[in-house]
Design a protein around this motif. Structure first.
Motif, PDB file in Angstrom:
ATOM      1  N   GLY A 139      53.484 -37.644   0.684  1.00  0.00           N
ATOM      2  CA  GLY A 139      54.355 -37.476  -0.460  1.00  0.00           C
ATOM      3  C   GLY A 139      54.663 -36.043  -0.826  1.00  0.00           C
ATOM      4  N   SER A 140      54.208 -35.084  -0.004  1.00  0.00           N
ATOM      5  CA  SER A 140      54.403 -33.675  -0.368  1.00  0.00           C
ATOM      6  C   SER A 140      55.567 -33.013   0.355  1.00  0.00           C
ATOM      7  CB  SER A 140      53.124 -32.880  -0.068  1.00  0.00           C
ATOM      8  OG  SER A 140      52.945 -32.705   1.336  1.00  0.00           O
ATOM      9  N   ILE A 141      56.153 -33.673   1.347  1.00  0.00           N
ATOM     10  CA  ILE A 141      57.196 -33.040   2.155  1.00  0.00           C
ATOM     11  C   ILE A 141      58.464 -32.885   1.325  1.00  0.00           C
ATOM     12  CG2 ILE A 141      58.645 -33.274   4.208  1.00  0.00           C
ATOM     13  CD1 ILE A 141      56.298 -34.597   5.595  1.00  0.00           C
ATOM     14  N   LYS A 142      58.991 -31.671   1.299  1.00  0.00           N
ATOM     15  CA  LYS A 142      60.095 -31.305   0.416  1.00  0.00           C
ATOM     16  C   LYS A 142      61.432 -31.169   1.142  1.00  0.00           C
ATOM     17  CE  LYS A 142      56.992 -28.676  -2.641  1.00  0.00           C
ATOM     18  NZ  LYS A 142      55.752 -29.143  -1.994  1.00  0.00           N
ATOM     19  N   VAL A 143      61.469 -31.445   2.436  1.00  0.00           N
ATOM     20  CA  VAL A 143      62.694 -31.265   3.221  1.00  0.00           C
ATOM     21  C   VAL A 143      63.035 -32.562   3.938  1.00  0.00           C
ATOM     22  CG1 VAL A 143      62.438 -28.773   3.533  1.00  0.00           C
ATOM     23  CG2 VAL A 143      61.292 -30.337   5.115  1.00  0.00           C
ATOM     24  N   VAL A 144      64.269 -32.624   4.441  1.00  0.00           N
ATOM     25  CA  VAL A 144      64.746 -33.810   5.157  1.00  0.00           C
ATOM     26  C   VAL A 144      65.382 -33.361   6.469  1.00  0.00           C
ATOM     27  CG1 VAL A 144      65.120 -35.155   3.056  1.00  0.00           C
ATOM     28  CG2 VAL A 144      66.969 -33.736   3.955  1.00  0.00           C
ATOM     29  N   PRO A 145      65.455 -34.254   7.452  1.00  0.00           N
ATOM     30  CA  PRO A 145      66.100 -33.897   8.723  1.00  0.00           C
ATOM     31  C   PRO A 145      67.531 -33.423   8.516  1.00  0.00           C
ATOM     32  CG  PRO A 145      64.867 -35.931   8.965  1.00  0.00           C
ATOM     33  CD  PRO A 145      64.844 -35.599   7.504  1.00  0.00           C
ATOM     34  N   GLY A 146      67.877 -32.346   9.204  1.00  0.00           N
ATOM     35  CA  GLY A 146      69.209 -31.767   9.098  1.00  0.00           C
ATOM     36  C   GLY A 146      69.311 -30.656   8.080  1.00  0.00           C
ATOM     37  N   GLU A 147      68.330 -30.522   7.222  1.00  0.00           N
ATOM     38  CA  GLU A 147      68.380 -29.485   6.190  1.00  0.00           C
ATOM     39  C   GLU A 147      68.128 -28.113   6.802  1.00  0.00           C
ATOM     40  OE1 GLU A 147      66.029 -28.270   2.038  1.00  0.00           O
ATOM     41  OE2 GLU A 147      65.805 -30.275   2.902  1.00  0.00           O
ATOM     42  N   VAL A 148      68.897 -27.126   6.384  1.00  0.00           N
ATOM     43  CA  VAL A 148      68.711 -25.741   6.824  1.00  0.00           C
ATOM     44  C   VAL A 148      67.754 -25.056   5.848  1.00  0.00           C
ATOM     45  CG1 VAL A 148      69.823 -23.521   7.237  1.00  0.00           C
ATOM     46  CG2 VAL A 148      70.974 -25.656   7.902  1.00  0.00           C
ATOM     47  N   VAL A 149      66.730 -24.403   6.384  1.00  0.00           N
ATOM     48  CA  VAL A 149      65.732 -23.750   5.546  1.00  0.00           C
ATOM     49  C   VAL A 149      65.652 -22.274   5.919  1.00  0.00           C
ATOM     50  CG1 VAL A 149      64.372 -25.851   5.246  1.00  0.00           C
ATOM     51  CG2 VAL A 149      63.838 -24.299   7.139  1.00  0.00           C
ATOM     52  N   THR A 150      65.162 -21.487   4.982  1.00  0.00           N
ATOM     53  CA  THR A 150      64.963 -20.064   5.214  1.00  0.00           C
ATOM     54  C   THR A 150      63.482 -19.781   5.405  1.00  0.00           C
ATOM     55  OG1 THR A 150      64.800 -19.659   2.835  1.00  0.00           O
ATOM     56  CG2 THR A 150      66.970 -19.440   3.844  1.00  0.00           C
ATOM     57  N   ALA A 151      63.170 -18.634   5.977  1.00  0.00           N
ATOM     58  CA  ALA A 151      61.773 -18.236   6.137  1.00  0.00           C
ATOM     59  C   ALA A 151      61.133 -18.080   4.768  1.00  0.00           C
ATOM     60  CB  ALA A 151      61.682 -16.920   6.910  1.00  0.00           C
ATOM     61  N   GLY A 152      59.966 -18.675   4.585  1.00  0.00           N
ATOM     62  CA  GLY A 152      59.284 -18.588   3.310  1.00  0.00           C
ATOM     63  C   GLY A 152      59.598 -19.712   2.343  1.00  0.00           C
ATOM     64  N   GLN A 153      60.462 -20.637   2.733  1.00  0.00           N
ATOM     65  CA  GLN A 153      60.792 -21.763   1.854  1.00  0.00           C
ATOM     66  C   GLN A 153      59.679 -22.810   1.906  1.00  0.00           C
ATOM     67  OE1 GLN A 153      64.759 -23.335   2.377  1.00  0.00           O
ATOM     68  NE2 GLN A 153      64.163 -25.374   1.662  1.00  0.00           N
ATOM     69  N   PRO A 154      59.251 -23.343   0.760  1.00  0.00           N
ATOM     70  CA  PRO A 154      58.207 -24.392   0.769  1.00  0.00           C
ATOM     71  C   PRO A 154      58.668 -25.629   1.529  1.00  0.00           C
ATOM     72  CG  PRO A 154      58.466 -23.467  -1.434  1.00  0.00           C
ATOM     73  CD  PRO A 154      59.612 -22.939  -0.618  1.00  0.00           C
ATOM     74  N   LEU A 155      57.781 -26.127   2.402  1.00  0.00           N
ATOM     75  CA  LEU A 155      58.099 -27.308   3.196  1.00  0.00           C
ATOM     76  C   LEU A 155      57.290 -28.523   2.778  1.00  0.00           C
ATOM     77  CD1 LEU A 155      58.187 -25.769   6.808  1.00  0.00           C
ATOM     78  CD2 LEU A 155      60.112 -26.130   5.238  1.00  0.00           C
ATOM     79  N   ALA A 156      55.990 -28.322   2.515  1.00  0.00           N
ATOM     80  CA  ALA A 156      55.097 -29.448   2.242  1.00  0.00           C
ATOM     81  C   ALA A 156      53.761 -28.893   1.757  1.00  0.00           C
ATOM     82  CB  ALA A 156      54.915 -30.293   3.508  1.00  0.00           C
ATOM     83  N   GLU A 157      52.758 -29.766   1.715  1.00  0.00           N
ATOM     84  CA  GLU A 157      51.395 -29.355   1.396  1.00  0.00           C
ATOM     85  C   GLU A 157      50.458 -29.808   2.511  1.00  0.00           C
ATOM     86  OE1 GLU A 157      50.351 -30.965  -2.398  1.00  0.00           O
ATOM     87  OE2 GLU A 157      51.942 -29.878  -3.469  1.00  0.00           O
ATOM     88  N   ILE A 158      49.369 -29.082   2.674  1.00  0.00           N
ATOM     89  CA  ILE A 158      48.386 -29.409   3.710  1.00  0.00           C
ATOM     90  C   ILE A 158      47.564 -30.611   3.267  1.00  0.00           C
ATOM     91  CG2 ILE A 158      46.523 -28.544   5.164  1.00  0.00           C
ATOM     92  CD1 ILE A 158      49.222 -27.060   5.405  1.00  0.00           C
ATOM     93  N   GLY A 159      47.423 -31.575   4.164  1.00  0.00           N
ATOM     94  CA  GLY A 159      46.669 -32.782   3.851  1.00  0.00           C
ATOM     95  C   GLY A 159      45.660 -33.127   4.922  1.00  0.00           C
ATOM     96  N   ASN A 160      45.399 -34.421   5.052  1.00  0.00           N
ATOM     97  CA  ASN A 160      44.435 -34.893   6.050  1.00  0.00           C
ATOM     98  C   ASN A 160      44.917 -36.210   6.654  1.00  0.00           C
ATOM     99  OD1 ASN A 160      41.898 -34.411   7.407  1.00  0.00           O
ATOM    100  ND2 ASN A 160      41.097 -36.203   6.317  1.00  0.00           N
ATOM    101  N   SER A 161      46.196 -36.260   6.994  1.00  0.00           N
ATOM    102  CA  SER A 161      46.762 -37.463   7.593  1.00  0.00           C
ATOM    103  C   SER A 161      46.689 -37.380   9.115  1.00  0.00           C
ATOM    104  CB  SER A 161      48.223 -37.628   7.147  1.00  0.00           C
ATOM    105  OG  SER A 161      48.993 -36.494   7.524  1.00  0.00           O
ATOM    106  N   GLY A 162      46.554 -38.548   9.740  1.00  0.00           N
ATOM    107  CA  GLY A 162      46.532 -38.600  11.198  1.00  0.00           C
ATOM    108  C   GLY A 162      45.150 -38.464  11.786  1.00  0.00           C
ATOM    109  N   ASN A 163      45.117 -38.079  13.055  1.00  0.00           N
ATOM    110  CA  ASN A 163      43.859 -37.985  13.803  1.00  0.00           C
ATOM    111  C   ASN A 163      43.189 -36.646  13.518  1.00  0.00           C
ATOM    112  OD1 ASN A 163      41.766 -38.440  15.549  1.00  0.00           O
ATOM    113  ND2 ASN A 163      42.962 -38.151  17.417  1.00  0.00           N
ATOM    114  N   THR A 164      42.566 -36.529  12.367  1.00  0.00           N
ATOM    115  CA  THR A 164      41.920 -35.295  11.948  1.00  0.00           C
ATOM    116  C   THR A 164      40.652 -35.616  11.174  1.00  0.00           C
ATOM    117  OG1 THR A 164      42.159 -33.355  10.516  1.00  0.00           O
ATOM    118  CG2 THR A 164      43.500 -35.262   9.977  1.00  0.00           C
ATOM    119  N   LEU A 165      39.613 -34.810  11.403  1.00  0.00           N
ATOM    120  CA  LEU A 165      38.339 -35.029  10.720  1.00  0.00           C
ATOM    121  C   LEU A 165      38.342 -34.492   9.298  1.00  0.00           C
ATOM    122  CD1 LEU A 165      35.841 -34.077  13.576  1.00  0.00           C
ATOM    123  CD2 LEU A 165      36.317 -36.366  12.710  1.00  0.00           C
TER     124      LEU A 165
END
Length: 315
Positions: free
Chosen positions: A239-265
């Motif tokens: 629920g933290s991802i702030k962008v969508v496919p096709g969106e143009v972003v600049t360097a330093g723009q917030p994209l999401a937050e770090i979580g623990n989804s997927g195959n990770t301990l």
């Protein structure tokens, strides 16, 4: 099995360093030649633990404490072995072959660990995607010796990044149960380059620590397309991802937050890059990162213009 891995990762560098120290201390009063051979042998074991050990499971600063202890013990024994006798020389020579074999083994491992800081082939230089804190490379480096998990998964140049607390640990303990105990959980991920969002996946749950989702290995992720290079950033918070496919972003723009989804301990940022389907290395602000690399960042103003130095896939 996965629940015991943090303990194994924490114990690994401590056991290697402890073995080197104990073996060195067991020298006793021997001749100068045996002192040289044993110090070189144990020194290579200590160096490998220093370079390739996963120290952030206990404290990053412990690696310097063990290294300092090794130097103190080696100097102390130097003066004790100054007047070694022929009797002790003969006694010590019985294990010289073992010492030389161990020395050669760890010398090769250390060489591979050092070389891993200088990846060959195509490199993309980007901005470091996290801000305000002390960050640590938990896995990374262009060598299977110090980046074995990524090498086995076919992404040998990928990097896993965590955040350190003031004690040099990436969490409140070796294996805490709560996600909030991990320093990097909930950290904002910023775009490392300007480009177009190619793919996004959101909605995967954040797993409890040590309970990876092996069926959805990437978890939530963002793929940033920069000319011919795709930058892949995974294990993001649901629920933290702030962008969508096709969106143009600049360097330093917030994209999401770090979580623990997927195959990770545990919470961390997984980042890698490919060019035309072939994996390439990443540098961050001109610096190649490997295991035990530390990046200190102060609070910055984001959405800054892309640096002119960044060009995709330079040799």
């Amino acid at each position: 099995m996965s629940e015991s891995l943090p303990i194994a990762f924490a114990a690994y560098p401590l056991l290697l360093s402890g073995t080197a120290l104990i073996w060195l201390i067991s020298l006793g009063s021997q001749c100068r030649l045996n002192w040289v051979v044993l110090v070189l042998t144990c020194g290579n074991i200590m160096a490998f633990a220093f370079l390739a050990g996963t120290w952030a499971f206990t404290s990053y600063y412990l690696r310097y404490i063990f290294l300092g202890l090794f130097v103190v013990v080696a100097v102390y024994l130097y003066f004790r072995t100054k007047h070694g006798s022929s009797h002790t020389r003969a006694r010590g020579s019985k294990i010289t072959v073992l010492r030389i074999s161990v020395f050669l083994l760890f010398a090769v491992l250390n060489a591979l660990a050092i070389v891993s800081h200088y990846p060959s082939g195509k490199i993309l230089d980007v901005d470091f995607p996290l801000s305000s804190g002390t960050y640590y490379v938990l896995q990374g480096g262009a060598s299977a010796v110090i980046n074995p998990f990524h090498a086995l998964s076919g992404s040998k140049m990928a990097i896993d990044i965590v955040k350190l607390n003031p004690f040099g640990n990436r969490a409140d303990g070796i294996a805490p149960r709560g996600l909030s105990a991990y320093e990097i959980f909930g950290e904002t991920l910023y775009s490392p380059w300007q480009g177009r969002i190619d793919k996004v996946r959101d909605g995967m749950p954040d797993n409890p620590p040590e309970h990876p989702d092996t069926e959805h290995s990437e978890g939530n992720y963002v793929v940033l397309r920069c000319v011919e290079v795709n930058i892949f950033m995974a294990h993001l918070r649901r629920g933290s991802i702030k962008v969508v496919p096709g969106e143009v972003v600049t360097a330093g723009q917030p994209l999401a937050e770090i979580g623990n989804s997927g195959n990770t301990l545990e919470p961390h940022l997984h980042i890698s890059a490919t060019k035309n389907g072939i994996e390439i290395g990443l540098q961050f602000n001109g610096r190649s990162l490997s295991i035990n690399s530390v990046i200190r960042r102060e609070e910055e103003v984001h959405n800054k213009p892309i640096n002119a130095r960044q060009n995709a896939g330079s040799d």
